[in-house]
Design a protein around this motif. Structure first.
Motif, PDB file in Angstrom:
ATOM      1  N   ALA A 147       0.826  -1.207   0.000  1.00 22.51           N
ATOM      2  CA  ALA A 147       0.000   0.000   0.000  1.00 22.51           C
ATOM      3  C   ALA A 147       0.863   1.260   0.000  1.00 22.51           C
ATOM      4  CB  ALA A 147      -0.929  -0.007   1.212  1.00 22.51           C
ATOM      5  N   ARG A 148       1.950   1.244   0.766  1.00 22.63           N
ATOM      6  CA  ARG A 148       2.854   2.401   0.769  1.00 22.63           C
ATOM      7  C   ARG A 148       3.486   2.596  -0.605  1.00 22.63           C
ATOM      8  NH1 ARG A 148       3.869   0.532   6.079  1.00 22.63           N
ATOM      9  NH2 ARG A 148       5.652  -0.712   5.407  1.00 22.63           N
ATOM     10  N   ARG A 149       3.874   1.506  -1.251  1.00 24.16           N
ATOM     11  CA  ARG A 149       4.465   1.599  -2.584  1.00 24.16           C
ATOM     12  C   ARG A 149       3.458   2.149  -3.590  1.00 24.16           C
ATOM     13  NH1 ARG A 149       9.031  -1.682  -3.940  1.00 24.16           N
ATOM     14  NH2 ARG A 149       9.984  -2.473  -2.055  1.00 24.16           N
ATOM     15  N   MET A 168      -3.436   9.865   3.203  1.00 26.19           N
ATOM     16  CA  MET A 168      -4.279   8.715   2.859  1.00 26.19           C
ATOM     17  C   MET A 168      -3.730   7.484   3.567  1.00 26.19           C
ATOM     18  SD  MET A 168      -5.271   7.691  -1.004  1.00 26.19           S
ATOM     19  CE  MET A 168      -6.728   6.787  -1.374  1.00 26.19           C
ATOM     20  N   SER A 169      -4.557   6.830   4.350  1.00 22.87           N
ATOM     21  CA  SER A 169      -4.085   5.683   5.138  1.00 22.87           C
ATOM     22  C   SER A 169      -3.821   4.474   4.248  1.00 22.87           C
ATOM     23  CB  SER A 169      -5.119   5.313   6.202  1.00 22.87           C
ATOM     24  OG  SER A 169      -6.247   4.723   5.585  1.00 22.87           O
ATOM     25  N   GLU A 170      -3.035   3.554   4.762  1.00 24.25           N
ATOM     26  CA  GLU A 170      -2.718   2.339   4.012  1.00 24.25           C
ATOM     27  C   GLU A 170      -3.967   1.506   3.779  1.00 24.25           C
ATOM     28  OE1 GLU A 170       0.140   0.965   6.761  1.00 24.25           O
ATOM     29  OE2 GLU A 170       1.724   2.219   5.944  1.00 24.25           O
ATOM     30  N   ALA A 184      -5.404   0.408   0.200  1.00 24.04           N
ATOM     31  CA  ALA A 184      -5.687  -1.006  -0.082  1.00 24.04           C
ATOM     32  C   ALA A 184      -7.130  -1.185  -0.534  1.00 24.04           C
ATOM     33  CB  ALA A 184      -5.414  -1.848   1.158  1.00 24.04           C
ATOM     34  N   ARG A 185      -8.040  -0.513   0.128  1.00 23.71           N
ATOM     35  CA  ARG A 185      -9.462  -0.640  -0.219  1.00 23.71           C
ATOM     36  C   ARG A 185      -9.708  -0.164  -1.654  1.00 23.71           C
ATOM     37  NH1 ARG A 185     -11.600   3.006   2.730  1.00 23.71           N
ATOM     38  NH2 ARG A 185     -10.845   2.092   4.652  1.00 23.71           N
ATOM     39  N   PHE A 197      -7.350   0.365  -4.209  1.00 24.14           N
ATOM     40  CA  PHE A 197      -6.479  -0.083  -5.296  1.00 24.14           C
ATOM     41  C   PHE A 197      -6.093  -1.558  -5.243  1.00 24.14           C
ATOM     42  CE2 PHE A 197      -5.756   4.467  -4.774  1.00 24.14           C
ATOM     43  CZ  PHE A 197      -5.983   4.902  -6.065  1.00 24.14           C
ATOM     44  N   ARG A 198      -6.706  -2.338  -4.360  1.00 25.70           N
ATOM     45  CA  ARG A 198      -6.299  -3.733  -4.152  1.00 25.70           C
ATOM     46  C   ARG A 198      -6.300  -4.559  -5.435  1.00 25.70           C
ATOM     47  NH1 ARG A 198      -5.897  -7.442   0.048  1.00 25.70           N
ATOM     48  NH2 ARG A 198      -6.276  -5.766   1.492  1.00 25.70           N
ATOM     49  N   ASP A 199      -7.257  -4.425  -6.271  1.00 33.68           N
ATOM     50  CA  ASP A 199      -7.324  -5.253  -7.490  1.00 33.68           C
ATOM     51  C   ASP A 199      -6.843  -4.509  -8.729  1.00 33.68           C
ATOM     52  OD1 ASP A 199      -8.281  -7.562  -6.249  1.00 33.68           O
ATOM     53  OD2 ASP A 199     -10.304  -6.725  -6.185  1.00 33.68           O
ATOM     54  N   SER A 200      -6.098  -3.432  -8.535  1.00 31.97           N
ATOM     55  CA  SER A 200      -5.636  -2.639  -9.672  1.00 31.97           C
ATOM     56  C   SER A 200      -4.295  -3.140 -10.188  1.00 31.97           C
ATOM     57  CB  SER A 200      -5.496  -1.164  -9.263  1.00 31.97           C
ATOM     58  OG  SER A 200      -4.404  -1.030  -8.373  1.00 31.97           O
TER      59      SER A 200
END
Length: 97
Positions: free
Chosen positions: A22-24, A35-37, A41-42, A44-47
């Motif tokens: 998420a940081r990357r 913007m929190s990790e 994740a919420r 961009f998880r499947d991007s």
């Protein structure tokens, strides 16, 4: 297979690895540091950006592990190579004398 991001007890916390990804992603997409990790994740998880960051992280980890494993072997071969080069140089100079 990865566990779902949210379950019956609400959203689960990120693993250390997912937090790194998420940081990357946040850095790669120039998202604000505020913007929190979990939020990254919420969204961009499947991007493609998430998959790419995950693969790059896996590659870096693999390279690190291989370096740890192979460094003693490499230093041993390096010593042998030096001896062979010195021997070859001596033979070459002897041939041209």
């Amino acid at each position: 297979m990865r566990p779902p991001f949210s379950g019956p007890n609400g959203p689960r916390s990120l693993t250390d690895r997912e937090a790194k990804v998420a940081r990357r992603v946040r850095r790669a997409l120039y998202l604000p540091e505020s913007m929190s990790e979990e939020e990254v994740a919420r969204q961009f998880r499947d991007s493609v950006a998430w998959r790419r960051a995950r693969l790059v992280l896996a590659g870096e980890e693999l390279r690190g592990r291989l370096t740890e494993i192979l460094s003693p072997l490499a230093s041993r071969f390096k010593g042998h190579a030096r001896r062979l080069v010195r021997h070859g140089e001596r033979l070459w100079t002897d041939l041209w004398r």
